[in-house]
Enzyme design. Structure first.
Site, PDB file in Angstrom:
ATOM      1  N   LYS A   1      -5.455  43.652 -19.157  1.00 53.89           N
ATOM      2  CA  LYS A   1      -6.905  43.651 -19.249  1.00 53.89           C
ATOM      3  C   LYS A   1      -7.451  44.613 -18.209  1.00 53.89           C
ATOM      4  CE  LYS A   1     -10.948  40.752 -19.026  1.00 53.89           C
ATOM      5  NZ  LYS A   1     -11.429  39.388 -19.159  1.00 53.89           N
TER       6      LYS A   1
ATOM      7  N   LYS B   1      -6.879  44.600 -23.777  1.00 57.65           N
ATOM      8  CA  LYS B   1      -8.334  44.520 -23.794  1.00 57.65           C
ATOM      9  C   LYS B   1      -8.918  45.553 -22.835  1.00 57.65           C
ATOM     10  CE  LYS B   1     -11.826  40.992 -22.960  1.00 57.65           C
ATOM     11  NZ  LYS B   1     -12.026  39.610 -22.558  1.00 57.65           N
TER      12      LYS B   1
HETATM   13  C1  PBG Z   1     -13.697  37.462 -18.423  1.00 54.46           C
HETATM   14  C2  PBG Z   1     -13.981  37.872 -19.834  1.00 54.46           C
HETATM   15  C3  PBG Z   1     -14.416  39.129 -20.236  1.00 54.46           C
HETATM   16  C4  PBG Z   1     -14.594  39.083 -21.606  1.00 54.46           C
HETATM   17  C5  PBG Z   1     -14.222  37.823 -22.039  1.00 54.46           C
HETATM   18  N1  PBG Z   1     -13.842  37.069 -20.925  1.00 54.46           N
HETATM   19  C6  PBG Z   1     -14.577  40.371 -19.445  1.00 54.46           C
HETATM   20  C7  PBG Z   1     -15.342  40.340 -18.192  1.00 54.46           C
HETATM   21  O1  PBG Z   1     -16.471  39.841 -18.145  1.00 54.46           O
HETATM   22  O2  PBG Z   1     -14.817  40.865 -17.216  1.00 54.46           O
HETATM   23  C8  PBG Z   1     -15.101  40.224 -22.433  1.00 54.46           C
HETATM   24  C9  PBG Z   1     -15.256  40.013 -23.889  1.00 54.46           C
HETATM   25  C10 PBG Z   1     -16.039  41.085 -24.557  1.00 54.46           C
HETATM   26  O3  PBG Z   1     -16.521  42.035 -23.919  1.00 54.46           O
HETATM   27  O4  PBG Z   1     -16.188  41.000 -25.788  1.00 54.46           O
HETATM   28  N2  PBG Z   1     -13.003  36.299 -18.260  1.00 54.46           N
END
Ligand code: PBG
Length: 327
Positions: free
Chosen positions: A198, A252
């Protein structure tokens, strides 16, 4: 054999032969429907930065689960937007067995038990500072102390009936800790989908509005999410998570990281998922609204690209639309 014996356009001359020679074809089976739930009364609250996506109350989430079943979408990934009054420094509400997430899990599993429920393990929707974990006095996100809470959060989700817990926080060692927590509590069949690779990304912006962590977030997430210059690190991170007990892994964001999807699925041979994140969704929506691109063609093309790169499945806010388009 060279031209003219070889005319590659022959296999592109008509729809019937293009269909016969197509290498990759996404179906509804490849989709995970990403949804946002909220703890208020209002059935649906639009997310400004994500036209077409609403925050759902539990009743609407239940309807969504039934729709997923009807459309043949195998699973739903759920993200919570909780009332700011329930947020604190340590994300206490994440451990509430009667909180929004456990209640939504129970309601959706009761209405559509065949649909897999995937829960995000991370503290950011629950902390007043918007970080995924506990912070010390300098604002540094603490690793081991956070991991202890993540294990508890995952157990609350498993107890409520979540099929998959999906740590998205990027703390070190959390997969092993969660796996052992689940084993000890008897949840031997609960799957772990690790957000193994991620990256720090501008493309999470709309999501942070959706779960309400944007206004709170102090600083950035560079000390825990990965640097977007790196690819070898993604392989190391993912290999560790598999060793620690992850059943499936996630890359991601999605589209800017197709090379990572391909490397992980080729080199590590593990079910590899990809998250077509909020900012990618918003970019397509915004240009489609202006009539600059064709939304339906664009999302099918992107979904095919994910499959071509080697993704087992795609987490997307467009799952319902796609399931219909791919029929
Ligand atoms: C963090 C989290 C994120 C997303 C889901 N859970 C990223 C973040 O805020 O750093 C992003 C999902 C999206 O952008 O669709 N736990």
């Amino acid at each position: 054999m060279a031209f003219p014996a070889n005319r590659p356009r022959r296999t592109r001359q008509a729809d019937w032969v293009r269909r016969l020679t197509r290498e990759t074809r996404p179906t509804a089976d490849d989709l995970i429907w990403s949804i946002i739930v909220h703890d208020g009364e209002q059935p649906r609250i639009p997310v400004q930065a994500m036209p077409g996506v609403d925050r759902l109350n539990i009743e609407e989430a239940v309807k969504t689960a039934k729709t997923a079943l009807d459309l043949g979408i195998p699973a739903i990934a759920m993200f919570p937007n909780i009332d700011p009054s329930k947020k604190d420094e340590t994300g206490t509400e994440a451990l509430n067995p009667n909180g929004l997430v456990p209640e939504a899990i129970r309601a959706m599993k009761a209405a559509a038990p065949e649909v897999g429920i995937i829960c995000d393990v991370a503290l950011d929707p629950f902390t007043s500072h918007g970080h995924d974990g506990l912070i010390d006095n300098d604002g540094y996100v603490l690793n081991d102390e956070t991991t202890e809470l993540l294990v508890k959060q995952a157990l609350v989700q498993a107890q409520a009936g979540a099929d998959v817990v999906a740590p998205s926080d990027m703390m070190d060692g959390r997969i092993g800790a969660i796996r052992s927590g689940l084993e000890h509590a008897g949840y031997t069949n609960t799957l772990i989908l690790s957000y193994a690779a991620k990256y720090v990304s501008a493309f999470y912006g709309p999501y942070r509005e959706a779960v309400g962590s944007a206004t709170a977030l102090k600083g950035d997430k560079k000390t825990y999410q990965m640097d977007f210059g790196n690819s070898e690190e993604a392989i190391r991170e993912t290999a560790l998570d598999i060793e620690e007990g992850a059943d499936m892994v996630m890359v991601k964001p999605g589209l800017p990281y197709l090379d990572i999807v391909q490397r992980i699925s080729n080199e590590l041979k593990v079910p590899t998922f990809v998250f077509h994140v909020s900012g990618e969704y918003a970019a397509i929506q915004a240009s489609a609204e202006r009539g600059w691109i064709d939304e339906e063609l664009a999302i099918v093309e992107i979904t095919s690209a994910f499959k071509r790169a080697g993704a087992s499945g795609i987490v997307t806010y467009n799952a319902d639309k796609l399931a219909k388009l791919l029929r």
